[in-house]
Design an enzyme around this catalytic site. Structure first.
Site, PDB file in Angstrom:
ATOM      1  N   CYS A  71      26.783  -0.068  68.044  1.00  0.00           N
ATOM      2  CA  CYS A  71      27.545   0.686  67.050  1.00  0.00           C
ATOM      3  C   CYS A  71      27.388   2.183  67.311  1.00  0.00           C
ATOM      4  O   CYS A  71      26.270   2.691  67.406  1.00  0.00           O
ATOM      5  CB  CYS A  71      27.030   0.350  65.660  1.00  0.00           C
ATOM      6  SG  CYS A  71      27.732   1.378  64.386  1.00  0.00           S
ATOM      7  N   CYS A  77      24.370   6.070  60.001  1.00  0.00           N
ATOM      8  CA  CYS A  77      24.493   5.080  58.924  1.00  0.00           C
ATOM      9  C   CYS A  77      23.103   4.575  58.572  1.00  0.00           C
ATOM     10  O   CYS A  77      22.311   4.289  59.436  1.00  0.00           O
ATOM     11  CB  CYS A  77      25.402   3.956  59.401  1.00  0.00           C
ATOM     12  SG  CYS A  77      25.262   2.444  58.478  1.00  0.00           S
ATOM     13  N   CYS A  80      21.384   0.100  59.765  1.00  0.00           N
ATOM     14  CA  CYS A  80      20.581  -0.455  60.860  1.00  0.00           C
ATOM     15  C   CYS A  80      19.525   0.567  61.269  1.00  0.00           C
ATOM     16  O   CYS A  80      19.839   1.574  61.887  1.00  0.00           O
ATOM     17  CB  CYS A  80      21.463  -0.744  62.067  1.00  0.00           C
ATOM     18  SG  CYS A  80      22.607  -2.094  61.810  1.00  0.00           S
ATOM     19  N   CYS A 163      32.078  -2.606  61.334  1.00  0.00           N
ATOM     20  CA  CYS A 163      30.623  -2.749  61.334  1.00  0.00           C
ATOM     21  C   CYS A 163      30.305  -4.070  62.008  1.00  0.00           C
ATOM     22  O   CYS A 163      30.824  -5.115  61.616  1.00  0.00           O
ATOM     23  CB  CYS A 163      30.103  -2.732  59.899  1.00  0.00           C
ATOM     24  SG  CYS A 163      28.417  -3.329  59.763  1.00  0.00           S
ATOM     25  N   GLN A 301      22.632 -15.084  49.219  1.00  0.00           N
ATOM     26  CA  GLN A 301      22.010 -14.534  50.430  1.00  0.00           C
ATOM     27  C   GLN A 301      23.087 -14.048  51.387  1.00  0.00           C
ATOM     28  O   GLN A 301      24.098 -14.738  51.573  1.00  0.00           O
ATOM     29  CB  GLN A 301      21.169 -15.614  51.115  1.00  0.00           C
ATOM     30  CG  GLN A 301      19.962 -16.060  50.316  1.00  0.00           C
ATOM     31  CD  GLN A 301      18.765 -15.132  50.478  1.00  0.00           C
ATOM     32  OE1 GLN A 301      18.791 -14.199  51.266  1.00  0.00           O
ATOM     33  NE2 GLN A 301      17.726 -15.379  49.708  1.00  0.00           N
ATOM     34  N   TYR A 330      13.569 -17.618  39.302  1.00  0.00           N
ATOM     35  CA  TYR A 330      14.463 -16.624  39.922  1.00  0.00           C
ATOM     36  C   TYR A 330      15.503 -17.365  40.772  1.00  0.00           C
ATOM     37  O   TYR A 330      15.644 -17.119  41.955  1.00  0.00           O
ATOM     38  CB  TYR A 330      13.693 -15.635  40.801  1.00  0.00           C
ATOM     39  CG  TYR A 330      12.510 -14.989  40.122  1.00  0.00           C
ATOM     40  CD1 TYR A 330      12.642 -13.740  39.504  1.00  0.00           C
ATOM     41  CD2 TYR A 330      11.263 -15.626  40.088  1.00  0.00           C
ATOM     42  CE1 TYR A 330      11.554 -13.149  38.877  1.00  0.00           C
ATOM     43  CE2 TYR A 330      10.176 -15.032  39.459  1.00  0.00           C
ATOM     44  CZ  TYR A 330      10.329 -13.799  38.856  1.00  0.00           C
ATOM     45  OH  TYR A 330       9.247 -13.213  38.245  1.00  0.00           O
ATOM     46  N   GLU A 351      16.699 -18.242  35.512  1.00  0.00           N
ATOM     47  CA  GLU A 351      17.343 -17.050  36.053  1.00  0.00           C
ATOM     48  C   GLU A 351      17.765 -16.147  34.894  1.00  0.00           C
ATOM     49  O   GLU A 351      18.191 -16.629  33.855  1.00  0.00           O
ATOM     50  CB  GLU A 351      18.544 -17.497  36.912  1.00  0.00           C
ATOM     51  CG  GLU A 351      19.619 -16.491  37.174  1.00  0.00           C
ATOM     52  CD  GLU A 351      19.156 -15.314  38.026  1.00  0.00           C
ATOM     53  OE1 GLU A 351      18.448 -15.512  39.032  1.00  0.00           O
ATOM     54  OE2 GLU A 351      19.513 -14.178  37.656  1.00  0.00           O
ATOM     55  N   ASP A 403      11.351 -17.014  43.978  1.00  0.00           N
ATOM     56  CA  ASP A 403      12.120 -16.186  44.913  1.00  0.00           C
ATOM     57  C   ASP A 403      12.534 -14.910  44.187  1.00  0.00           C
ATOM     58  O   ASP A 403      13.703 -14.703  43.887  1.00  0.00           O
ATOM     59  CB  ASP A 403      13.357 -16.983  45.393  1.00  0.00           C
ATOM     60  CG  ASP A 403      14.174 -16.213  46.411  1.00  0.00           C
ATOM     61  OD1 ASP A 403      13.734 -15.147  46.874  1.00  0.00           O
ATOM     62  OD2 ASP A 403      15.280 -16.686  46.748  1.00  0.00           O
ATOM     63  N   CYS A 430      11.474 -11.165  49.734  1.00  0.00           N
ATOM     64  CA  CYS A 430      12.223 -10.235  50.597  1.00  0.00           C
ATOM     65  C   CYS A 430      11.431  -8.937  50.775  1.00  0.00           C
ATOM     66  O   CYS A 430      11.931  -7.973  51.324  1.00  0.00           O
ATOM     67  CB  CYS A 430      13.610  -9.971  50.029  1.00  0.00           C
ATOM     68  SG  CYS A 430      13.576  -9.388  48.347  1.00  0.00           S
TER      69      CYS A 430
HETATM   70  N1  SAH Z   1      16.864 -17.995  44.720  1.00  0.00           N
HETATM   71  C1  SAH Z   1      18.156 -17.365  44.683  1.00  0.00           C
HETATM   72  C2  SAH Z   1      18.143 -15.931  44.103  1.00  0.00           C
HETATM   73  C3  SAH Z   1      17.086 -15.010  44.618  1.00  0.00           C
HETATM   74  S1  SAH Z   1      17.345 -13.303  44.210  1.00  0.00           S
HETATM   75  C4  SAH Z   1      18.803 -17.370  46.053  1.00  0.00           C
HETATM   76  O1  SAH Z   1      18.136 -17.529  47.064  1.00  0.00           O
HETATM   77  O2  SAH Z   1      20.016 -17.223  46.118  1.00  0.00           O
HETATM   78  C5  SAH Z   1      16.360 -13.045  42.820  1.00  0.00           C
HETATM   79  C6  SAH Z   1      17.004 -13.493  41.528  1.00  0.00           C
HETATM   80  O3  SAH Z   1      16.082 -13.221  40.474  1.00  0.00           O
HETATM   81  C7  SAH Z   1      18.294 -12.774  41.153  1.00  0.00           C
HETATM   82  O4  SAH Z   1      19.302 -13.731  40.927  1.00  0.00           O
HETATM   83  C8  SAH Z   1      17.937 -12.028  39.855  1.00  0.00           C
HETATM   84  O5  SAH Z   1      19.013 -11.957  38.955  1.00  0.00           O
HETATM   85  C9  SAH Z   1      16.807 -12.850  39.308  1.00  0.00           C
HETATM   86  N2  SAH Z   1      15.837 -12.198  38.405  1.00  0.00           N
HETATM   87  C10 SAH Z   1      15.415 -10.917  38.400  1.00  0.00           C
HETATM   88  N3  SAH Z   1      14.447 -10.719  37.499  1.00  0.00           N
HETATM   89  C11 SAH Z   1      14.228 -11.921  36.897  1.00  0.00           C
HETATM   90  C12 SAH Z   1      13.328 -12.373  35.882  1.00  0.00           C
HETATM   91  N4  SAH Z   1      12.469 -11.535  35.298  1.00  0.00           N
HETATM   92  N5  SAH Z   1      13.365 -13.672  35.539  1.00  0.00           N
HETATM   93  C13 SAH Z   1      14.238 -14.532  36.131  1.00  0.00           C
HETATM   94  N6  SAH Z   1      15.100 -14.158  37.090  1.00  0.00           N
HETATM   95  C14 SAH Z   1      15.111 -12.868  37.471  1.00  0.00           C
END
Ligand code: SAH
Length: 475
Positions: A71, A77, A80, A163, A301, A330, A351, A403, A430
């Site tokens: 790129c 940017c 990356c 991109c 994702q 989450y 969630e 997550d 992450c």
């Molecule tokens: N496991 C899913 C989402 C992961 S991202 C996947 O892989 O697609 C993290 C997620 O946590 C988001 O959707 C966000 O809205 C949620 N989140 C953030 N704070 C939170 C909390 N205190 N309790 C529950 N969920 C929450």
């Protein structure tokens, strides 16, 4: 030394944001765009006590790991950070970043890490992997409408023809929108004046379905002569959803609350397959997979090719036999939850975003999954409530999967998980720094770190996803 002094230095290491690190006269210097192994001429930009920042003036002798970025604007940017580093070296840097964080922040012993850490899962083809792009709309010096990316740490839009992380259709879509804006006099939004119409273009593609979604983020309720735009967009192969998102706030949050469908369906679909790794380290899909409906606002994702591997590793780590009760905290639109459901007795997803849970329930129904239940709320509030309720027996988790977003788990959430005392905890993260901070809390109690595996979801950036698995001692 003082600002603007120049000096020669060999880059010995790379930092957590992909900057080169070298020593000169006892001072540590961080140099953006320098690659480990480079001998460079650097210019001091900022001095602090014992360390400083410098810019790369010239590469005097390139590192064996340095490659020509494909790129042309990768240096300006912010996206990356390490496109100038060979892909094999990128993977090595990320593996090391996770190792270091787990060791320094998590307090995990080096011998343990060497034993439990598995090699990072890379991509075969580390470009064109992103299923989502968000282009800000701006104006160049000549007053032309441009789409692109914000320059690092600023809100100046750098125009981008294409991109290489995104799909090829992005360029075609942006072309249609540019022609429409020019023909109908639609102006880009200007953050300073609050004037102008079009703010952002959000594009999503379902990699398995080929379906495409375009969402136009507008400073207002509508766009003039929008049917002209729809006419040209709808002919693009795979187009399935065209919508308008209203965002009239003076904010850097991209999407506003209201999304109006202009054409087609509200969602696109994508399928995530269960993968199994061969002895050669190749991931192959096994089984049918789970279909997901994705709307403009839902979290999904961004690298679907790696996501299948990531979720499959998480599922392997969960060690399910069909008898377990599993909590997925989450859970977003229920991606991991529904994946787990196929191998568990019962799964519960939690969630915070209500629309995501609506999508999760629809996704469960569309896939005929009956052993998944979803709850809206903060994980740290919903889970303690469950623990106190009468049915807590029925809900008691054998395995908990988490997550969380980058900030990691909330302390109350950690305490509740410890109280629930599941046999296994699978943590998908992450951000390996917050992961390490949270792991420490589990490792101080009755848990052992059994397996850790980084997954390269964000090739050419220093970000890295990690899955790890904790076992409760004596269970
Ligand atoms: N496991 C899913 C989402 C992961 S991202 C996947 O892989 O697609 C993290 C997620 O946590 C988001 O959707 C966000 O809205 C949620 N989140 C953030 N704070 C939170 C909390 N205190 N309790 C529950 N969920 C929450």
């Amino acid at each position: 030394m003082k600002k603007n002094d120049t000096f020669e230095v060999i880059i010995k290491d790379m930092g957590i944001n992909g900057e080169g690190i070298g020593k000169y006269e006892g001072m540590t210097f961080f140099v953006k765009d320098a690659v480990v192994g480079d001998r460079i001429l650097a210019g001091v930009t900022k001095l602090k006590k014992g360390y400083g920042y410098a810019r790369l003036i010239e590469v005097l002798e390139p590192s064996e790991f340095r490659v020509e970025p494909i790129c042309a604007i990768s240096r300006q940017c912010g996206g990356c950070q390490i496109q100038n580093v060979s892909y094999a070296k990128q993977l090595e840097l990320k593996q090391k970043k996770v190792w270091n964080n787990l060791s320094r922040i998590g307090g995990v012993a080096p011998e343990t890490l060497d034993k439990v850490m598995e090699p990072i899962v890379g991509m075969e083809e580390p470009f064109r992997y992103r299923n989502k792009a968000q282009f800000p709309v701006g104006t160049d010096r000549e007053g032309n409408t441009v789409f692109g990316f914000y320059a690092a740490r600023s809100h100046q839009v750098i125009p981008v023809e294409d991109c290489y992380l995104g799909v090829e259709e992005n360029a075609q879509i942006l072309n249609c929108i540019k022609s429409y804006m020019d023909a109908c006099g639609v102006k880009p939004y200007n953050e300073e004046t609050g004037k102008g119409r079009l703010r952002h273009i959000l594009i999503r593609k379902g990699f398995t379905s080929g379906e495409i979604m375009v969402c136009l983020v507008v400073n207002g309720e509508s766009l003039p002569e929008v049917s002209r735009l729809i006419e040209s967009l709808k002919d693009i192969k795979g187009m399935r959803s065209i919508s308008l998102n209203v965002n009239t706030e003076n904010t850097n949050v991209i999407l506003g609350q209201e999304t109006k469908l202009l054409w087609g369906e509200r969602t696109i679909t994508d399928c995530i397959h269960r993968m199994s790794e061969t002895s050669l380290g190749i991931f192959e899909s096994i089984g049918q997979g789970v279909d997901f409906m994705i709307s403009a606002r839902s979290f999904y994702q961004v690298n679907p090719i790696q996501t299948e591997k990531l979720y499959s590793i998480a599922l392997d780590y969960a060690g399910l036999t069909g008898e377990e009760v599993v909590w997925d905290l989450y859970c977003g639109i229920g991606t991991i939850t529904l994946f787990l459901a196929g191998e568990a007795k019962q799964v519960y997803g939690v969630e915070i975003v209500p629309e995501a849970i609506e999508d999760a329930r629809k996704n469960a129904a569309a896939n005929h999954i009956e052993n998944a239940e979803f709850y809206v709320g903060r994980a740290e509030e919903v889970v303690p409530r469950w623990m106190e309720q009468e049915q807590s027996e029925r809900r008691h988790p054998d395995v908990i999967v988490v997550d969380p977003p980058r900030k990691g788990l909330n302390e109350v959430c950690v305490e509740t998980i410890l109280e629930a005392a599941p046999k296994r905890i699978v943590y998908v993260s992450c951000d390996s720094a917050t992961l390490a901070r949270d792991l420490k809390l589990f490792l101080q109690q009755e848990y052992e770190l059994k397996r850790v595996r980084p997954v390269d979801q964000f090739c050419h950036s220093m970000h890295v996803e990690v899955v790890c698995c904790l076992h409760r001692v004596n269970s």
